[in-house]
Write an enzyme that holds these catalytic residues in place. Structure first.
Site, PDB file in Angstrom:
ATOM      1  N   GLY A 236       0.820  -1.200   0.000  1.00 11.60           N
ATOM      2  CA  GLY A 236       0.000   0.000   0.000  1.00 11.60           C
ATOM      3  C   GLY A 236       0.855   1.253   0.000  1.00 11.60           C
ATOM      4  N   GLY A 238       1.911   5.447   1.003  1.00  8.37           N
ATOM      5  CA  GLY A 238       1.978   6.372   2.120  1.00  8.37           C
ATOM      6  C   GLY A 238       2.993   5.996   3.186  1.00  8.37           C
ATOM      7  N   CYS A 264       5.409  -5.679   1.590  1.00  8.76           N
ATOM      8  CA  CYS A 264       5.660  -4.253   1.367  1.00  8.76           C
ATOM      9  C   CYS A 264       5.131  -3.412   2.530  1.00  8.76           C
ATOM     10  CB  CYS A 264       5.074  -3.819   0.026  1.00  8.76           C
ATOM     11  SG  CYS A 264       5.829  -2.307  -0.619  1.00  8.76           S
ATOM     12  N   PHE A 265       4.001  -2.717   2.386  1.00  5.72           N
ATOM     13  CA  PHE A 265       3.432  -1.981   3.508  1.00  5.72           C
ATOM     14  C   PHE A 265       3.183  -2.933   4.668  1.00  5.72           C
ATOM     15  CE2 PHE A 265       0.253   0.921   5.494  1.00  5.72           C
ATOM     16  CZ  PHE A 265       0.925   2.125   5.363  1.00  5.72           C
ATOM     17  N   GLN A 268       6.247  -3.267   6.691  1.00  3.66           N
ATOM     18  CA  GLN A 268       6.457  -2.117   7.563  1.00  3.66           C
ATOM     19  C   GLN A 268       5.510  -2.164   8.769  1.00  3.66           C
ATOM     20  OE1 GLN A 268       5.755   0.898   4.621  1.00  3.66           O
ATOM     21  NE2 GLN A 268       7.562   0.321   3.433  1.00  3.66           N
ATOM     22  N   ASN A 306       8.574  -1.653  -4.935  1.00  2.58           N
ATOM     23  CA  ASN A 306       7.908  -0.355  -5.014  1.00  2.58           C
ATOM     24  C   ASN A 306       7.727   0.171  -3.596  1.00  2.58           C
ATOM     25  OD1 ASN A 306       6.408   1.905  -5.445  1.00  2.58           O
ATOM     26  ND2 ASN A 306       4.526   0.834  -5.951  1.00  2.58           N
ATOM     27  N   GLY A 308       9.028   3.473  -0.772  1.00  2.00           N
ATOM     28  CA  GLY A 308       9.802   4.657  -0.434  1.00  2.00           C
ATOM     29  C   GLY A 308      10.116   4.746   1.044  1.00  2.00           C
ATOM     30  N   PHE A 309       9.603   3.781   1.837  1.00  3.28           N
ATOM     31  CA  PHE A 309       9.868   3.715   3.268  1.00  3.28           C
ATOM     32  C   PHE A 309      10.446   2.348   3.593  1.00  3.28           C
ATOM     33  CE2 PHE A 309       6.706   6.972   2.743  1.00  3.28           C
ATOM     34  CZ  PHE A 309       7.009   7.924   3.716  1.00  3.28           C
ATOM     35  N   HIS A 354       7.948  -7.625  -3.761  1.00  6.49           N
ATOM     36  CA  HIS A 354       6.709  -8.168  -4.316  1.00  6.49           C
ATOM     37  C   HIS A 354       6.910  -9.550  -4.935  1.00  6.49           C
ATOM     38  CE1 HIS A 354       4.226  -4.518  -3.887  1.00  6.49           C
ATOM     39  NE2 HIS A 354       5.391  -3.911  -3.972  1.00  6.49           N
ATOM     40  N   GLU A 356       4.623 -11.571  -5.787  1.00  7.39           N
ATOM     41  CA  GLU A 356       3.624 -11.835  -6.834  1.00  7.39           C
ATOM     42  C   GLU A 356       4.137 -11.356  -8.190  1.00  7.39           C
ATOM     43  OE1 GLU A 356       3.124  -7.657  -5.929  1.00  7.39           O
ATOM     44  OE2 GLU A 356       3.388  -9.413  -4.658  1.00  7.39           O
TER      45      GLU A 356
END
Length: 380
Positions: A236, A238, A264-265, A268, A306, A308-309, A354, A356
C-alpha cells in the site's frame, strides 16, 4: 488534478520539481496539471502493472526505460480497477502499439483515465537528479495550465510531503470480497487490503487458498469471522508511521499466533508491531531488477520493488520483541535496506518487495509456498 482529454501530440508540457529544476517536453496522456512525489521506476517492462499498482498513489512515476508504450494497453494485466499514479514521465513514447493482446494505446488509456503525463524528457538526466537529490514533490503542467516558472515552482512547493501522508484507506476496497481457490480448497486466508495488487490473491488462489479480501478498516472480529487459517497484510501507499489501525490489528493477530504474511506496507506494519521504527528512503526502490538476499538460505533473488519507506531493524542480531525473537530475513544487496522480517517463536514473516511480481521476475514466488507451509504446520 485538472485535466482535459483533447489530443496531446504537440501540446507543450513541463515537469517542475520542488527544488526549481524544470524539464520541458510534450503532453502525453491528458492535458492539464497534476501534483505528486516524483520517483523513478527501473522496470524494462510491466508499465501497465506499474500504473495500476495502488502503491503508486500520489506519485509521478518516471520510467527509466527509454521507450514506453510498445505493447499498448490490454484488459487483462491491470493490478486494480484504475490507474493510481498521479502523473507519468517518459522519454520516447511508442508511435504505434504492437501486441496481439493490445486493445488500445497507452496514450489513449491515460487520456481516458485523466492521467496527466509528459514525454520527450531526458529521463536519464532526471533520474540522476532524483538519485542525487532524492525523491521530491513535483508537478506536470501542459497546455493552458503552463504559467511562469516561478509560479509553477511555488505551486509545487505548496503541496504536501509524502512523509506523514496517510493514503492506504484511499486505495483499499470499501467492501469485502472473496477470491476462490483454484481447484481444491485447502486453506482460508483473511487478506487486509492496504492497497492490494490483483495478482497477490491470485497467487494464493493458485495454491488452493480461498482469499477473503477485507477493507483496511477491518477489525479483529472481521478477520476472525471468516475462520482464517492465515492472515495476510498487503502492500500500500503512504507513510507507515500513520498506520496505527493496521498495526493494532496485526498485533492482535500476533497475540493469537495465527500464521501471518505481509508484503511491502505489510512488512512495515509488522516492523512497527514488533517495536521497530520506520523511515523514508532517499529515493526508494522501484522496478523489477532489485537484488535481494534471503538470509535464511543465502540465495540471491532478482525482485520487484515499489517502496519509499523501510523498517529500521538491526541486521546483525536477533531482536527480542513482545511477540518473541525476531530477525531480518532478507536484505537488499545494493544498500543493506531491510527487505524482510521473521519471527522465530511463532509463524509470522514479511517481505518488503513483491513476490507476486507481475510482470515478473518470479524468483520470490516460493514465499507463497512458505506461507502455505506455516498454515500446514499450524494445522498439524
Amino acid at each position: 488534478m485538472t485535466t482535459s482529454t483533447r489530443g496531446t501530440g504537440k501540446v507543450p508540457a513541463v515537469l517542475v520539481l520542488e527544488d526549481g529544476r524544470i524539464f520541458r517536453g510534450r503532453a502525453y496522456g491528458a492535458v492539464g496539471e497534476t501534483f505528486g512525489e516524483a520517483v523513478f521506476s527501473t522496470g524494462m517492462t510491466g508499465y501497465q502493472e506499474t500504473l495500476t499498482d495502488p502503491s503508486y498513489d500520489r506519485q509521478i512515476v518516471v520510467a527509466t526505460a527509454p521507450q514506453i508504450g510498445n505493447t499498448g494497453w490490454n484488459d487483462e494485466d491491470d493490478e486494480s480497477s484504475r490507474i493510481w499514479v498521479s502523473g507519468y514521465v517518459v522519454r520516447d513514447p511508442a508511435r504505434v502499439p504492437s501486441n496481439w493482446r493490445a486493445k488500445r494505446s497507452l496514450d489513449a488509456e491515460l487520456v481516458a483515465q485523466g492521467v496527466v503525463g509528459i514525454s520527450g524528457v531526458d529521463t536519464r538526466a532526471l533520474t540522476r537528479h532524483l538519485r542525487e537529490r532524492g525523491s521530491m514533490r513535483a508537478g506536470v503542467f501542459s497546455g493552458e495550465a503552463i504559467a511562469a516558472d516561478a509560479e509553477l515552482v511555488a505551486r509545487v512547493q505548496a503541496q504536501p510531503h509524502m512523509k506523514g501522508a496517510s493514503l492506504y484507506e484511499e486505495v483499499a476496497t470499501k467492501e469485502a470480497y472473496v477470491v476462490p481457490a483454484v481447484g481444491e480448497k485447502r486453506f482460508t486466508v483473511a487478506a487486509v487490503d492496504l492497497g492490494i495488487k490483483g495478482m497477490t490473491p491470485q497467487r494464493m488462489a493458485e495454491r488452493g487458498i480461498e482469499v477473503h479480501v477485507l477493507p483496511a478498516t477491518a477489525t479483529e472480529d472481521d478477520v476472525y469471522a471468516v475462520s482464517p487459517d492465515g492472515v495476510f497484510f498487503s502492500n500500500g501507499p503512504g507513510d507507515p508511521a500513520t498506520a496505527d489501525g493496521p498495526v493494532a490489528l496485526m498485533s492482535a493477530v500476533l497475540e493469537r499466533k495465527t500464521p501471518l504474511f505481509g508484503i511491502c506496507f505489510g512488512n512495515q506494519i509488522l516492523g512497527r508491531a514488533l517495536g521497530f521504527g520506520t523511515y523514508k528512503l532517499k529515493y526508494g526502490h522501484r522496478g523489477i531488477n532489485q537484488p535481494v538476499q534471503d538470509r535464511t538460505t543465502g540465495k540471491v533473488e532478482v525482485t520487484a520493488h515499489n517502496h519509499g519507506f523501510a523498517v529500521d531493524a538491526p541486521l546483525d542480531k536477533v531482536s527480542e520483541t513482545r511477540f518473541g525473537r525476531a530477525e531480518v530475513s532478507h536484505v537488499c544487496l545494493n544498500d543493506d535496506v531491510v527487505e524482510g522480517l521473521q519471527l522465530l517463536d511463532q509463524p509470522a514473516f514479511s517481505v518488503q518487495y513483491h513476490p507476486e511480481a507481475a510482470a515478473g521476475p518470479h524468483d520470490a514466488a516460493y514465499l507463497f509456498d512458505r506461507f502455505v507451509s506455516l498454515m500446514e504446520g499450524q494445522r498439524a
